[in-house]
Design a protein around this motif. Structure first.
Motif, PDB file in Angstrom:
ATOM      1  N   CYS A 110      34.554  48.568  50.270  1.00 52.85           N
ATOM      2  CA  CYS A 110      35.954  49.008  50.222  1.00 52.85           C
ATOM      3  C   CYS A 110      36.821  48.051  51.029  1.00 52.85           C
ATOM      4  N   ASN A 149      40.284  48.690  50.987  1.00 50.70           N
ATOM      5  CA  ASN A 149      41.582  49.358  50.992  1.00 50.70           C
ATOM      6  C   ASN A 149      42.056  49.575  52.438  1.00 50.70           C
ATOM      7  N   ILE A 150      43.192  50.236  52.606  1.00 57.04           N
ATOM      8  CA  ILE A 150      43.933  50.172  53.861  1.00 57.04           C
ATOM      9  C   ILE A 150      43.139  50.570  55.107  1.00 57.04           C
ATOM     10  N   SER A 151      42.452  51.713  55.078  1.00 57.03           N
ATOM     11  CA  SER A 151      41.729  52.145  56.286  1.00 57.03           C
ATOM     12  C   SER A 151      40.602  51.184  56.623  1.00 57.03           C
ATOM     13  N   CYS A 152      39.891  50.762  55.611  1.00 59.46           N
ATOM     14  CA  CYS A 152      38.783  49.831  55.829  1.00 59.46           C
ATOM     15  C   CYS A 152      39.315  48.464  56.262  1.00 59.46           C
ATOM     16  N   CYS A 176      39.711  52.301  47.598  1.00 54.26           N
ATOM     17  CA  CYS A 176      39.264  53.409  48.450  1.00 54.26           C
ATOM     18  C   CYS A 176      38.180  54.270  47.782  1.00 54.26           C
ATOM     19  N   LEU A 177      37.102  54.489  48.518  1.00 54.16           N
ATOM     20  CA  LEU A 177      36.002  55.317  48.026  1.00 54.16           C
ATOM     21  C   LEU A 177      36.041  56.717  48.633  1.00 54.16           C
ATOM     22  N   GLY A 178      37.163  57.037  49.267  1.00 52.17           N
ATOM     23  CA  GLY A 178      37.349  58.401  49.765  1.00 52.17           C
ATOM     24  C   GLY A 178      36.565  58.710  51.029  1.00 52.17           C
ATOM     25  N   ALA A 179      36.162  57.688  51.740  1.00 51.67           N
ATOM     26  CA  ALA A 179      35.415  57.909  52.986  1.00 51.67           C
ATOM     27  C   ALA A 179      36.146  57.221  54.133  1.00 51.67           C
ATOM     28  N   CYS A 180      37.472  57.313  54.117  1.00 53.41           N
ATOM     29  CA  CYS A 180      38.306  56.571  55.072  1.00 53.41           C
ATOM     30  C   CYS A 180      37.962  56.925  56.519  1.00 53.41           C
ATOM     31  N   MET A 216      33.582  50.830  55.348  1.00 54.62           N
ATOM     32  CA  MET A 216      32.401  51.367  54.670  1.00 54.62           C
ATOM     33  C   MET A 216      32.133  50.634  53.369  1.00 54.62           C
TER      34      MET A 216
HETATM   35  S1  FES Z   1      40.156  52.935  52.612  1.00 60.55           S
HETATM   36 FE1  FES Z   1      38.021  52.512  52.598  1.00 60.55          FE
HETATM   37  S2  FES Z   1      37.157  54.433  52.098  1.00 60.55           S
HETATM   38 FE2  FES Z   1      39.275  54.822  52.047  1.00 60.55          FE
END
Ligand code: FES
Length: 157
Positions: free
Chosen positions: A83, A85-88, A124-128, A133
């Motif tokens: 992932c 996306n933003i959190s990762c 995002c894989l929903g495990a932010c 991750m």
């Molecule tokens: S941003 Fe990586 S799991 Fe949501």
């Protein structure tokens, strides 16, 4: 095109939905068929799934091309979906992806020389909450560090 064994597995999923709603099993059916076709889906196999579920081919195609967990070209035995996306990303995913690429000697989208591992960047894989991750096959690994990645990848070999 779809083996008898795969049809039996798909039938288990069809039975979970109301009568005449067999198309609701499309995601699992695609996953099952992908698993027995070198971990990828062709237009023909997607159409075979659609035919088996008595749904329009384009509807199965839409599902197969929307989700990252379906492969449309050759991949390794294990697919690492990292992932970014933003959190990762905010928790270091970009550096960790580079670390993984260096460790494996491949770039994102490539397959290791032994055909064992391929790497994909995904949304995002929903495990932010566990960022950064990645997903390997069906399993999530969270709160990754370079040491943790090394350990996980070494265990795949
Ligand atoms: S941003 Fe990586 S799991 Fe949501």
């Amino acid at each position: 095109m779809i083996s008898i064994d795969a049809k039996k597995q798909i039938d288990v999923w069809i039975a979970k939905y109301p009568k005449d709603r067999q198309s609701s099993a499309v995601m699992q059916a695609l996953k099952i068929v992908q698993a027995e076709n070198e971990n990828r889906l062709s237009s023909d196999t997607i159409q075979a799934v659609a035919d088996y579920l008595d749904m329009p081919g384009i509807a199965a195609q839409e599902v197969a091309t929307f989700y990252e967990n379906y492969n449309h070209k050759k991949v390794g035995k294990h697919v690492i979906r990292f992932c970014h996306n933003i959190s990762c990303m905010l928790n270091g995913a970009d550096d960790l992806i580079k670390h993984l690429e260096n460790k494996l000697g491949v770039k994102t989208g490539e397959i290791t020389a032994d055909g064992l591992i391929s790497v994909k960047k995904v949304e995002c894989l929903g495990a932010c909450v566990g960022a950064p991750m990645f997903q390997i096959n069906d399993e999530y690994s969270e709160n990754l560090t370079s040491d943790k990645i090394d350990q996980i990848v070494d265990n795949l070999k």
